[in-house]
Design an enzyme around this catalytic site. Structure first.
Site, PDB file in Angstrom:
ATOM      1  N   TYR A 107     145.948  10.922 -46.661  1.00 27.06           N
ATOM      2  CA  TYR A 107     145.079  10.693 -47.820  1.00 27.06           C
ATOM      3  C   TYR A 107     145.160   9.286 -48.392  1.00 27.06           C
ATOM      4  O   TYR A 107     146.241   8.712 -48.473  1.00 27.06           O
ATOM      5  CB  TYR A 107     145.474  11.638 -48.957  1.00 27.06           C
ATOM      6  CG  TYR A 107     145.411  13.107 -48.634  1.00 27.06           C
ATOM      7  CD1 TYR A 107     144.219  13.715 -48.268  1.00 27.06           C
ATOM      8  CD2 TYR A 107     146.558  13.900 -48.717  1.00 27.06           C
ATOM      9  CE1 TYR A 107     144.161  15.072 -47.994  1.00 27.06           C
ATOM     10  CE2 TYR A 107     146.507  15.263 -48.450  1.00 27.06           C
ATOM     11  CZ  TYR A 107     145.308  15.841 -48.081  1.00 27.06           C
ATOM     12  OH  TYR A 107     145.257  17.179 -47.818  1.00 27.06           O
ATOM     13  N   ARG A 171     148.743  21.928 -50.470  1.00 27.47           N
ATOM     14  CA  ARG A 171     148.894  20.656 -49.741  1.00 27.47           C
ATOM     15  C   ARG A 171     150.156  19.983 -50.253  1.00 27.47           C
ATOM     16  O   ARG A 171     150.157  19.367 -51.317  1.00 27.47           O
ATOM     17  CB  ARG A 171     147.691  19.737 -49.977  1.00 27.47           C
ATOM     18  CG  ARG A 171     146.364  20.277 -49.473  1.00 27.47           C
ATOM     19  CD  ARG A 171     146.245  20.175 -47.951  1.00 27.47           C
ATOM     20  NE  ARG A 171     144.933  20.593 -47.489  1.00 27.47           N
ATOM     21  CZ  ARG A 171     144.600  21.851 -47.174  1.00 27.47           C
ATOM     22  NH1 ARG A 171     145.500  22.816 -47.259  1.00 27.47           N
ATOM     23  NH2 ARG A 171     143.380  22.126 -46.762  1.00 27.47           N
ATOM     24  N   GLY A 230     143.629  32.312 -40.043  1.00 22.22           N
ATOM     25  CA  GLY A 230     143.277  31.334 -39.007  1.00 22.22           C
ATOM     26  C   GLY A 230     142.695  32.022 -37.783  1.00 22.22           C
ATOM     27  O   GLY A 230     141.773  32.839 -37.884  1.00 22.22           O
ATOM     28  N   ALA A 231     143.266  31.701 -36.619  1.00 20.20           N
ATOM     29  CA  ALA A 231     142.739  32.254 -35.361  1.00 20.20           C
ATOM     30  C   ALA A 231     142.937  33.762 -35.247  1.00 20.20           C
ATOM     31  O   ALA A 231     142.471  34.375 -34.283  1.00 20.20           O
ATOM     32  CB  ALA A 231     143.399  31.541 -34.188  1.00 20.20           C
ATOM     33  N   GLY A 233     141.864  35.936 -37.591  1.00 17.64           N
ATOM     34  CA  GLY A 233     140.904  36.637 -38.452  1.00 17.64           C
ATOM     35  C   GLY A 233     141.382  36.666 -39.900  1.00 17.64           C
ATOM     36  O   GLY A 233     141.937  35.686 -40.397  1.00 17.64           O
ATOM     37  N   GLY A 257     138.439  22.387 -42.495  1.00 18.18           N
ATOM     38  CA  GLY A 257     137.395  22.929 -43.368  1.00 18.18           C
ATOM     39  C   GLY A 257     136.977  24.361 -43.057  1.00 18.18           C
ATOM     40  O   GLY A 257     136.112  24.904 -43.740  1.00 18.18           O
ATOM     41  N   ALA A 258     137.607  25.000 -42.063  1.00 18.57           N
ATOM     42  CA  ALA A 258     137.191  26.373 -41.723  1.00 18.57           C
ATOM     43  C   ALA A 258     137.458  27.325 -42.889  1.00 18.57           C
ATOM     44  O   ALA A 258     136.634  28.189 -43.210  1.00 18.57           O
ATOM     45  CB  ALA A 258     137.904  26.849 -40.461  1.00 18.57           C
ATOM     46  N   GLY A 259     138.604  27.148 -43.537  1.00 16.68           N
ATOM     47  CA  GLY A 259     138.932  27.999 -44.688  1.00 16.68           C
ATOM     48  C   GLY A 259     137.965  27.776 -45.842  1.00 16.68           C
ATOM     49  O   GLY A 259     137.612  28.712 -46.573  1.00 16.68           O
ATOM     50  N   ASP A 260     137.524  26.535 -46.015  1.00 13.34           N
ATOM     51  CA  ASP A 260     136.561  26.224 -47.090  1.00 13.34           C
ATOM     52  C   ASP A 260     135.215  26.869 -46.777  1.00 13.34           C
ATOM     53  O   ASP A 260     134.515  27.358 -47.672  1.00 13.34           O
ATOM     54  CB  ASP A 260     136.366  24.714 -47.227  1.00 13.34           C
ATOM     55  CG  ASP A 260     137.689  23.973 -47.284  1.00 13.34           C
ATOM     56  OD1 ASP A 260     138.672  24.582 -47.755  1.00 13.34           O
ATOM     57  OD2 ASP A 260     137.737  22.811 -46.850  1.00 13.34           O
TER      58      ASP A 260
HETATM   59  O1  KDG Z   1     140.206  22.248 -45.884  1.00 13.77           O
HETATM   60  C1  KDG Z   1     139.802  20.948 -45.490  1.00 13.77           C
HETATM   61  C2  KDG Z   1     140.160  20.040 -46.602  1.00 13.77           C
HETATM   62  O2  KDG Z   1     141.529  20.120 -46.802  1.00 13.77           O
HETATM   63  C3  KDG Z   1     139.766  18.646 -46.275  1.00 13.77           C
HETATM   64  O3  KDG Z   1     138.368  18.505 -46.305  1.00 13.77           O
HETATM   65  C4  KDG Z   1     140.414  17.624 -47.147  1.00 13.77           C
HETATM   66  O4  KDG Z   1     140.125  18.520 -49.321  1.00 13.77           O
HETATM   67  C5  KDG Z   1     140.850  18.077 -48.486  1.00 13.77           C
HETATM   68  C6  KDG Z   1     142.252  18.026 -48.806  1.00 13.77           C
HETATM   69  O5  KDG Z   1     142.534  17.745 -49.967  1.00 13.77           O
HETATM   70  O6  KDG Z   1     143.087  18.287 -47.958  1.00 13.77           O
END
Ligand code: KDG
Length: 313
Positions: A107, A171, A230-231, A233, A257-260
């Site tokens: 980041y 995170r 995740g994989a 289900g 971004g799959a979870g989003d």
């Molecule tokens: O889930 C995907 C996101 O984590 C990515 O788009 C970046 O928002 C983000 C982050 O803060 O990790």
């Protein structure tokens, strides 16, 4: 659908959008594809692509990246009335690299425009007018004032009688586990739908097996849990019934971004009237499709794609 006029959005997501640089070619590891990310922005776009009336609440910098994001939301029919432009802070950026353990995020977002969100700057009318508020642990992790803004938004939505969806999106590059645990455990009971990943829940509760994770989440006050595995289900629990939903077989290249996407699809379908189990089955298929292309936004599916995958399974 409105990007800035007409009736307010039914779903409002709040958090930080990011400009994404994704390492998309194994044979050229220093080549990055520019796209877009930011968990709650991804969720908003996913829901909009699937037909919901969605708005986003954030701050972007007065810079080229902020303008790109605003153009993106307009293009995706995400209402931007809740987006403020901060004259003194930049739009956040992140890089996605891919290795044997999957994807990794790096980041450049400290002191970003979105991290300067605070309760007093929230577009209260837009939040009050929505039927569903979507927030995440990332929205809370980016700064203390953004964390307070999430609490204030939840309070506004509660008074308005709206549903609140919460993705823990842990995170550990953004905040230490102990602080994250304190904030997340205080937020879970305030929400109607808790949408953690299995990885997050295992870290938060120090338990491994799905049943134990669900029990720990209900014990922490979660009303309805959609556990994204995740994989493998997902699993849905309303406290009386647990349904395990199997994964779809797709060719996955990037799970960013799959979870989003799951969250956005779940929000779109619950607002459309599905019960949580049906909404999760749909979201499980949408999330699988989101892994079939690079980047958090580009592969987000449309309703016809999701229904085609559901029809094949
Ligand atoms: O889930 C995907 C996101 O984590 C990515 O788009 C970046 O928002 C983000 C982050 O803060 O990790």
């Amino acid at each position: 659908m409105s990007e800035g006029t007409g009736p307010g959005p039914a779903i409002v997501a709040l958090g930080e959008p990011l400009i994404e640089f994704n390492q998309h070619r194994a044979d050229a590891p220093r080549e990055y594809l520019q796209g877009f990310g930011g968990d709650t922005s991804n969720t908003a776009i996913a829901a909009a692509r699937l037909g919901a009336r969605v708005g986003y609440v954030t701050r972007v910098g007065n810079d080229a990246f902020g303008r790109q994001l605003i153009d993106l939301w307009k293009h995706e029919h995400v209402d931007t009335r809740g987006v403020a432009i901060d004259p003194d802070a930049p739009t956040g950026v992140y890089f996605v690299t891919h290795g044997p353990k999957g994807h990794e995020f790096s980041y450049l977002r400290a002191n970003s425009a979105a991290s300067r969100m605070r309760p007093e700057t929230l577009p209260a009318d837009i939040i009050r007018g929505a039927q569903l508020l979507h927030v995440s642990g990332i929205s809370q992790a980016i700064s203390n004032s953004a964390c307070d803004a999430v609490s204030a938004a939840i309070a506004l939505s509660k008074v308005a009688g709206a549903k609140i969806a919460y993705d823990t999106n842990l995170r550990l590059k953004l905040w230490p586990l102990e602080r994250a645990r304190t904030v997340i455990l205080a937020t879970i009971p305030q929400c109607d739908w808790c949408l953690p990943s299995l990885d997050d829940a295992q870290l938060l509760f120090d338990v491994n097996v799905t049943e134990a994770v669900l029990a720990a989440l209900h014990g922490a006050g979660a009303k309805i849990i959609v556990l994204k595995c995740g994989a493998d289900g997902c699993a849905v629990s309303d406290g009386k019934r647990v349904e395990r939903i199997s994964p779809h077989r797709v060719t996955s290249v990037d799970a960013t971004g799959a979870g989003d996407c799951f969250d956005g699809a779940f929000a779109a379908r619950t607002i459309a009237g599905d019960d949580v189990f049906a909404a999760a089955r749909y979201a499980n298929a949408a999330a699988a499709l989101a892994t079939t292309g690079f980047g958090a936004v580009a592969p987000l599916p449309r309703d016809a794609d999701v229904r085609a995958l559901l029809g094949r399974s």
